[in-house]
Design a protein around this motif. Structure first.
Motif, PDB file in Angstrom:
ATOM      1  N   ARG A  89       0.817  -1.211   0.000  1.00  0.00           N
ATOM      2  CA  ARG A  89       0.000   0.000   0.000  1.00  0.00           C
ATOM      3  C   ARG A  89       0.850   1.260   0.000  1.00  0.00           C
ATOM      4  NH1 ARG A  89      -5.209  -0.917   3.961  1.00  0.00           N
ATOM      5  NH2 ARG A  89      -5.956  -2.840   2.996  1.00  0.00           N
ATOM      6  N   ILE A  90       1.991   1.198   0.660  1.00  0.00           N
ATOM      7  CA  ILE A  90       2.847   2.385   0.727  1.00  0.00           C
ATOM      8  C   ILE A  90       3.378   2.732  -0.659  1.00  0.00           C
ATOM      9  CG2 ILE A  90       5.003   1.165   1.256  1.00  0.00           C
ATOM     10  CD1 ILE A  90       3.880   4.523   2.775  1.00  0.00           C
ATOM     11  N   ALA A  91       3.630   1.721  -1.504  1.00  0.00           N
ATOM     12  CA  ALA A  91       4.102   1.974  -2.872  1.00  0.00           C
ATOM     13  C   ALA A  91       3.029   2.692  -3.676  1.00  0.00           C
ATOM     14  CB  ALA A  91       4.478   0.655  -3.547  1.00  0.00           C
ATOM     15  N   ALA A  92       1.776   2.245  -3.532  1.00  0.00           N
ATOM     16  CA  ALA A  92       0.663   2.888  -4.243  1.00  0.00           C
ATOM     17  C   ALA A  92       0.442   4.313  -3.739  1.00  0.00           C
ATOM     18  CB  ALA A  92      -0.607   2.061  -4.073  1.00  0.00           C
ATOM     19  N   LEU A  93       0.596   4.498  -2.423  1.00  0.00           N
ATOM     20  CA  LEU A  93       0.406   5.826  -1.825  1.00  0.00           C
ATOM     21  C   LEU A  93       1.463   6.807  -2.327  1.00  0.00           C
ATOM     22  CD1 LEU A  93      -1.190   7.513   0.272  1.00  0.00           C
ATOM     23  CD2 LEU A  93       0.473   6.777   1.963  1.00  0.00           C
ATOM     24  N   ILE A  94       2.721   6.367  -2.375  1.00  0.00           N
ATOM     25  CA  ILE A  94       3.810   7.218  -2.862  1.00  0.00           C
ATOM     26  C   ILE A  94       3.594   7.546  -4.340  1.00  0.00           C
ATOM     27  CG2 ILE A  94       6.293   7.278  -3.358  1.00  0.00           C
ATOM     28  CD1 ILE A  94       6.640   5.599  -0.765  1.00  0.00           C
ATOM     29  N   THR A  95       3.110   6.570  -5.098  1.00  0.00           N
ATOM     30  CA  THR A  95       2.809   6.805  -6.515  1.00  0.00           C
ATOM     31  C   THR A  95       1.719   7.849  -6.672  1.00  0.00           C
ATOM     32  OG1 THR A  95       3.420   4.531  -7.040  1.00  0.00           O
ATOM     33  CG2 THR A  95       2.076   5.692  -8.661  1.00  0.00           C
ATOM     34  N   ALA A  96       0.693   7.790  -5.814  1.00  0.00           N
ATOM     35  CA  ALA A  96      -0.396   8.773  -5.872  1.00  0.00           C
ATOM     36  C   ALA A  96       0.137  10.188  -5.626  1.00  0.00           C
ATOM     37  CB  ALA A  96      -1.467   8.422  -4.842  1.00  0.00           C
ATOM     38  N   ILE A  97       1.039  10.317  -4.655  1.00  0.00           N
ATOM     39  CA  ILE A  97       1.650  11.625  -4.385  1.00  0.00           C
ATOM     40  C   ILE A  97       2.480  12.077  -5.595  1.00  0.00           C
ATOM     41  CG2 ILE A  97       3.276  12.862  -2.901  1.00  0.00           C
ATOM     42  CD1 ILE A  97       2.374  10.951  -0.625  1.00  0.00           C
ATOM     43  N   GLY A  98       3.190  11.132  -6.210  1.00  0.00           N
ATOM     44  CA  GLY A  98       3.976  11.448  -7.406  1.00  0.00           C
ATOM     45  C   GLY A  98       3.104  11.913  -8.565  1.00  0.00           C
ATOM     46  N   VAL A  99       1.978  11.236  -8.774  1.00  0.00           N
ATOM     47  CA  VAL A  99       1.043  11.636  -9.834  1.00  0.00           C
ATOM     48  C   VAL A  99       0.507  13.040  -9.560  1.00  0.00           C
ATOM     49  CG1 VAL A  99      -1.212  11.143 -10.895  1.00  0.00           C
ATOM     50  CG2 VAL A  99       0.392   9.284 -10.440  1.00  0.00           C
ATOM     51  N   SER A 100       0.242  13.325  -8.283  1.00  0.00           N
ATOM     52  CA  SER A 100      -0.242  14.647  -7.886  1.00  0.00           C
ATOM     53  C   SER A 100       0.758  15.736  -8.283  1.00  0.00           C
ATOM     54  CB  SER A 100      -0.485  14.676  -6.373  1.00  0.00           C
ATOM     55  OG  SER A 100      -0.782  15.986  -5.932  1.00  0.00           O
ATOM     56  N   PHE A 101       2.030  15.544  -7.930  1.00  0.00           N
ATOM     57  CA  PHE A 101       3.056  16.535  -8.282  1.00  0.00           C
ATOM     58  C   PHE A 101       3.251  16.628  -9.792  1.00  0.00           C
ATOM     59  CE2 PHE A 101       4.551  16.091  -3.804  1.00  0.00           C
ATOM     60  CZ  PHE A 101       4.503  17.438  -3.478  1.00  0.00           C
ATOM     61  N   PHE A 102       3.129  15.493 -10.477  1.00  0.00           N
ATOM     62  CA  PHE A 102       3.275  15.495 -11.942  1.00  0.00           C
ATOM     63  C   PHE A 102       2.193  16.362 -12.589  1.00  0.00           C
ATOM     64  CE2 PHE A 102       2.035  13.699 -16.062  1.00  0.00           C
ATOM     65  CZ  PHE A 102       3.231  13.828 -16.765  1.00  0.00           C
ATOM     66  N   LEU A 103       0.945  16.216 -12.136  1.00  0.00           N
ATOM     67  CA  LEU A 103      -0.147  17.014 -12.697  1.00  0.00           C
ATOM     68  C   LEU A 103       0.016  18.494 -12.356  1.00  0.00           C
ATOM     69  CD1 LEU A 103      -3.216  14.709 -11.942  1.00  0.00           C
ATOM     70  CD2 LEU A 103      -2.165  15.131 -14.164  1.00  0.00           C
ATOM     71  N   GLU A 104       0.386  18.779 -11.115  1.00  0.00           N
ATOM     72  CA  GLU A 104       0.522  20.178 -10.683  1.00  0.00           C
ATOM     73  C   GLU A 104       1.621  20.903 -11.465  1.00  0.00           C
ATOM     74  OE1 GLU A 104       1.227  20.145  -6.505  1.00  0.00           O
ATOM     75  OE2 GLU A 104      -0.734  19.302  -6.026  1.00  0.00           O
ATOM     76  N   TYR A 105       2.797  20.326 -11.456  1.00  0.00           N
ATOM     77  CA  TYR A 105       3.923  21.035 -12.061  1.00  0.00           C
ATOM     78  C   TYR A 105       3.990  20.842 -13.569  1.00  0.00           C
ATOM     79  CZ  TYR A 105       5.073  22.375  -7.415  1.00  0.00           C
ATOM     80  OH  TYR A 105       4.993  22.951  -6.168  1.00  0.00           O
ATOM     81  N   GLY A 106       3.297  19.821 -14.073  1.00  0.00           N
ATOM     82  CA  GLY A 106       3.098  19.723 -15.521  1.00  0.00           C
ATOM     83  C   GLY A 106       2.256  20.900 -16.018  1.00  0.00           C
ATOM     84  N   MET A 107       1.215  21.244 -15.263  1.00  0.00           N
ATOM     85  CA  MET A 107       0.371  22.390 -15.625  1.00  0.00           C
ATOM     86  C   MET A 107       1.115  23.712 -15.423  1.00  0.00           C
ATOM     87  SD  MET A 107      -2.442  21.518 -16.964  1.00  0.00           S
ATOM     88  CE  MET A 107      -3.467  22.983 -16.837  1.00  0.00           C
ATOM     89  N   VAL A 108       1.955  23.793 -14.381  1.00  0.00           N
ATOM     90  CA  VAL A 108       2.778  25.005 -14.187  1.00  0.00           C
ATOM     91  C   VAL A 108       3.674  25.214 -15.413  1.00  0.00           C
ATOM     92  CG1 VAL A 108       4.698  25.994 -12.862  1.00  0.00           C
ATOM     93  CG2 VAL A 108       2.747  24.991 -11.669  1.00  0.00           C
ATOM     94  N   TYR A 109       4.258  24.118 -15.917  1.00  0.00           N
ATOM     95  CA  TYR A 109       5.129  24.204 -17.102  1.00  0.00           C
ATOM     96  C   TYR A 109       4.335  24.606 -18.342  1.00  0.00           C
ATOM     97  CZ  TYR A 109       8.198  22.727 -20.905  1.00  0.00           C
ATOM     98  OH  TYR A 109       8.962  22.695 -22.053  1.00  0.00           O
ATOM     99  N   LEU A 110       3.122  24.070 -18.497  1.00  0.00           N
ATOM    100  CA  LEU A 110       2.334  24.305 -19.711  1.00  0.00           C
ATOM    101  C   LEU A 110       1.653  25.669 -19.732  1.00  0.00           C
ATOM    102  CD1 LEU A 110       0.656  20.790 -20.160  1.00  0.00           C
ATOM    103  CD2 LEU A 110       2.454  21.788 -21.585  1.00  0.00           C
ATOM    104  N   VAL A 111       1.096  26.081 -18.603  1.00  0.00           N
ATOM    105  CA  VAL A 111       0.276  27.307 -18.613  1.00  0.00           C
ATOM    106  C   VAL A 111       0.831  28.416 -17.726  1.00  0.00           C
ATOM    107  CG1 VAL A 111      -1.802  25.962 -19.104  1.00  0.00           C
ATOM    108  CG2 VAL A 111      -1.287  26.562 -16.739  1.00  0.00           C
ATOM    109  N   GLY A 112       1.887  28.123 -16.961  1.00  0.00           N
ATOM    110  CA  GLY A 112       2.439  29.136 -16.064  1.00  0.00           C
ATOM    111  C   GLY A 112       1.829  29.036 -14.676  1.00  0.00           C
ATOM    112  N   ALA A 113       2.515  29.593 -13.699  1.00  0.00           N
ATOM    113  CA  ALA A 113       2.093  29.458 -12.296  1.00  0.00           C
ATOM    114  C   ALA A 113       1.104  30.524 -11.856  1.00  0.00           C
ATOM    115  CB  ALA A 113       3.324  29.499 -11.385  1.00  0.00           C
ATOM    116  N   GLU A 114       0.939  31.577 -12.647  1.00  0.00           N
ATOM    117  CA  GLU A 114       0.096  32.689 -12.197  1.00  0.00           C
ATOM    118  C   GLU A 114      -1.391  32.310 -12.244  1.00  0.00           C
ATOM    119  OE1 GLU A 114       0.424  32.881 -16.572  1.00  0.00           O
ATOM    120  OE2 GLU A 114       1.900  32.720 -14.946  1.00  0.00           O
ATOM    121  N   ALA A 115      -2.130  32.948 -11.347  1.00  0.00           N
ATOM    122  CA  ALA A 115      -3.585  32.745 -11.331  1.00  0.00           C
ATOM    123  C   ALA A 115      -4.208  33.469 -12.517  1.00  0.00           C
ATOM    124  CB  ALA A 115      -4.170  33.278 -10.023  1.00  0.00           C
ATOM    125  N   ARG A 116      -5.324  32.942 -12.983  1.00  0.00           N
ATOM    126  CA  ARG A 116      -6.039  33.593 -14.082  1.00  0.00           C
ATOM    127  C   ARG A 116      -7.536  33.616 -13.782  1.00  0.00           C
ATOM    128  NH1 ARG A 116      -4.080  30.580 -19.097  1.00  0.00           N
ATOM    129  NH2 ARG A 116      -2.133  30.640 -17.938  1.00  0.00           N
TER     130      ARG A 116
END
Length: 289
Positions: A89-116
């Motif tokens: 379960r800990i492996a799946a949990l760590i993966t979930a956190i990794g997916v979370s950061f991937f989506l967040e900072y993938g969007m920061v890279y694509l659209v920028g960090a500023e609010a719109r």
């Protein structure tokens, strides 16, 4: 205070939609999907581009966003979680956190960090009921959230796929022996939860008129608290927990603790875990060793 209770009910209905995704995924594969809050963020941005670029009607954009986030949820389950289904379960949990950061900072890279600013696809109209003011946007959020929660309950309780979901949540091996396709059932569960998260993102974008790539982090954790508060794995419990968390947050602001509203929510989590770990609607089950 009455005004704050109304505001809390609106905010709580959005938390409830998010909490339902957490509780369904946990109920079926015992995974706390920490990337769920970022699907809410993805829903907000998908809705933003559908309305801004394609000039779609708000409700059409809402439906399309739900379809796209449902597909994204199934893709995440297939690529990230399915290969780890039989690992710790800990492996799946760590993966979930990794997916979370991937989506967040993938969007920061694509659209920028500023609010719109989210496009105001529906003109705001205010209604006064004595000392309480409510807008048509708040009513839309409340009614759409309630409709989606009722629809989810109907799917789970009255449909063939809902019966399969309940069977897999009890015993996936036995369900497979009875002819249920476990992989398809789990993918459908992720699709449902992700669609609700996408809808919540569009609704909150319209409500607060501001979106950014990191907007899913705090609401995602609060929705997890809501799922635990109501009883994680129990659908009505997640809805109840979401509404209660929304009310607790707005009341804490109303009495002058606006700087500590997040701390108040997490204090509730600690109290619930100490007093009733199974949640308000959960039952304490004895596990045989």
């Amino acid at each position: 205070m009455l005004q704050q209770l109304v505001n809390g009910l609106i905010l709580g209905s959005v938390y409830a939609l998010l909490a339902l995704g957490y509780t369904m995924v946990y109920g079926i594969i015992k995974l706390i999907n920490f990337a769920h809050g970022d699907l809410y963020m993805m829903g907000a941005f998908i809705g933003y581009y559908l309305i801004n670029a394609f000039h779609l009607n708000f409700f059409v954009a809402l439906l399309l966003t739900m379809l796209i986030t449902a597909t994204l949820g199934m893709l995440i389950e297939f690529l990230a979680y399915r290969p780890l289904r039989h690992s710790t379960r800990i492996a799946a949990l760590i993966t979930a956190i990794g997916v979370s950061f991937f989506l967040e900072y993938g969007m920061v890279y694509l659209v920028g960090a500023e609010a719109r600013a989210f496009p105001q696809a529906i003109k705001t109209v205010k209604y006064s009921l004595g000392s309480v003011t409510i807008t048509n946007i708040q009513l839309i959020i409340l009614f759409v959230s309630l409709f989606l929660m009722i629809a989810l309950q109907f799917i789970v309780k009255e449909t063939k796929m809902g019966k399969a979901m309940r069977a897999v949540s009890v015993d996936s091996d036995a369900a497979q022996l009875m002819g249920i396709n476990v992989n398809s059932t789990i993918s459908f569960t992720f699709a449902l939860g992700s669609a609700l998260a996408g809808a919540a993102g569009v609704l909150i974008g319209l409500y607060y008129n501001s979106i950014n790539p990191l907007m899913g982090m705090t609401p995602g954790i609060k929705s997890f608290v809501a799922a635990v508060l109501g009883g994680i794995g129990i659908i009505p419990g997640a809805a109840l927990g979401g509404i209660l968390i929304g009310l607790i947050e707005t009341v804490s602001v109303a009495i002058g603790f606006s700087s500590y509203r997040d701390a108040t929510v997490f204090a509730v989590l600690i109290i619930i875990l100490l007093i009733k770990p199974a949640g308000l609607l959960g039952k304490n089950l004895k596990e045989k060793v």
